[in-house]
Design an enzyme around this catalytic site. Structure first.
Site, PDB file in Angstrom:
ATOM      1  N   CYS A 345     -25.883 -41.217  30.437  1.00  0.00           N
ATOM      2  CA  CYS A 345     -26.975 -40.509  29.642  1.00  0.00           C
ATOM      3  C   CYS A 345     -26.398 -40.284  28.078  1.00  0.00           C
ATOM      4  CB  CYS A 345     -27.583 -39.350  30.220  1.00  0.00           C
ATOM      5  SG  CYS A 345     -29.071 -38.681  29.504  1.00  0.00           S
ATOM      6  N   LEU A 346     -26.331 -38.895  27.962  1.00  0.00           N
ATOM      7  CA  LEU A 346     -26.064 -38.625  26.585  1.00  0.00           C
ATOM      8  C   LEU A 346     -24.512 -38.663  26.509  1.00  0.00           C
ATOM      9  CD1 LEU A 346     -26.998 -37.902  23.919  1.00  0.00           C
ATOM     10  CD2 LEU A 346     -26.814 -35.323  24.450  1.00  0.00           C
TER      11      LEU A 346
END
Length: 424
Positions: A345-346
């Site tokens: 993800c991030l």
């Protein structure tokens, strides 16, 4: 000094003889702040911060002004686009005709009537035989046509920035979903059948759940059922130990569970907006457990929850005190070995930034990069979302793909739905 014109001559001469009046607020040097004599700037800033924090608690951190600005941008450009108005009018007429034809076919043929619009593959709200009966089939078909029209209205307006178009399209879709026929008792045939079968007890249970959820939200307690998940017992159960800590992260080491140990370690960087055990949920769905079972030594970054003293921490701190510090710790524990880095993800976005900086600085400690649900090529992703890319286009085309053991994989060996490891 300027004097009123209606003063008598004696008063004018007396005032002139005394000279100009002193300036109570003498001018200051350029660039200096002038303290307000009426209101403290600190108090004003505190009031604004309290109001914004209170609003963020209600809106889930979404800025109402940002959403309003996006809608103003869209509305202003739509008002100045008569061609778009004509196009939307035509679409409204055509959709109305399609719905009328569908209604007439349903009236003549009760069964086996082809819908005038199909739901998206991931939309299962209107699946089942109950939704194909009159009048519920007409209700949900009208809703889908209306939803499609609003998608056309909120996208493709010339002059609207890409960011504002994304905000308006997303927010409008969420608002329309609130009024979905599946959300209301009178227009949901499945809920009506269940209500008749249970004598209304399902509605009583729903009201009780709503009251409990609202009470938990207002008192700041965890959602119902969260107490069943205990860290170290039924989640994050893979044994590990903290081997490094600074003001921003902890690094957890997981030992391999096989007789033979692979020399190159794996470093996992999750997003800092979630717990590290997102990739170590249980014995059945744990990436950490799988990798240790394959002979890898796994290191996991665990991000610290930010507090008041961390308000000035920036992106470069997350790079240096986060991923780079974790790489240094792994290199100290497993010296002389290159590292397989994985970003989720991030965390994958941050890992891509770190890898680019390392390539710039000639740091070759990374053996491979693997991105899981991470957005790196933002331009291509936005193009695909808008439909500008040809069907089947691979955003990662041209990047080498590697298996965890270092073997280079041909492009045909991977599907778009696979997790792809990109060589560093």
């Amino acid at each position: 000094m300027n004097l009123p014109e209606n003063l008598p001559p004696s008063a004018t001469r007396a005032a002139a003889s005394r000279g100009p009046l002193p300036d109570l607020h003498p001018p200051r040097e350029a660039g200096t702040l002038l303290p307000s004599p009426y209101f403290s700037p600190v108090l004003a800033d505190t009031i604004d911060r309290v109001m914004h924090a209170s609003a963020a608690r209600v809106t889930g951190g979404v800025s109402p002004m940002a959403v309003l600005g996006a809608y103003m941008d869209w509305a202003a450009h739509l008002a100045g686009s008569p061609g778009k108005w004509l196009q939307l009018s035509e679409k409204a007429v055509r959709k109305s005709v399609r719905l009328a034809n569908y209604a007439s076919r349903c009236a003549l043929h009760a069964d086996a009537v082809q819908p005038c619009i199909e739901s998206l593959p991931q939309d299962r709200r209107f699946s089942g035989e109950a939704w194909q009966r009159w009048p519920y089939n007409l209700i949900y078909q009208a809703f889908l046509l209306n939803q499609q029209w609003w998608h056309n209205a909120t996208t493709g307006v010339r002059g609207v920035t890409r960011q504002h178009e994304n905000v308006v399209e997303f927010a409008t879709r969420q608002l329309l979903d609130v009024f979905s026929p599946s959300n209301y008792l009178a227009t949901n045939p499945k809920v009506l059948e269940r209500t008749l079968h249970e004598g209304g007890m399902n509605l009583v249970r729903g009201a009780q759940h709503f009251a409990e959820d609202w009470d938990r939200i207002m008192t700041g307690r965890k959602p119902a059922g969260a107490e069943r998940f205990v860290v170290g017992a039924n989640i994050a159960a893979t044994p590990g130990k903290v081997v490094y800590r600074n003001r921003l992260i902890e690094v957890i080491q997981y030992a391999p569970t096989t007789p033979e140990v692979r020399p190159e370690p794996v470093l996992i960087v999750p997003a800092w907006i979630m717990k590290y055990y997102i990739l170590d949920l249980s014995r059945q769905n744990s990436l950490v457990r799988y990798l240790t079972g394959q002979g890898y030594t796994v290191f996991m970054v665990s991000w610290k929850n930010p507090e008041r003293e961390d308000r000035d921490v920036g992106m470069d701190d997350y790079r240096t005190l986060g991923v780079m510090a974790a790489l240094d710790a792994v290199s100290a524990i497993v010296p002389g070995q290159r590292i397989h880095a994985t970003g989720y993800c991030l965390g994958g976005t941050l890992l891509a930034i770190v890898a680019a900086a390392m390539a710039r600085d000639g740091d070759d400690r990374l053996k491979s990069l693997t991105f899981l649900a991470a957005q790196v090529g933002a331009d291509a992703v936005h193009q695909r979302k808008r439909g500008d890319l040809p069907r089947g286009h691979d955003v990662g085309a041209g990047l080498p793909r590697y298996a965890p053991d270092g073997r280079r994989l041909p492009a045909a060996a991977l599907k778009r739905s696979d997790l792809v490891a990109h060589g560093a």
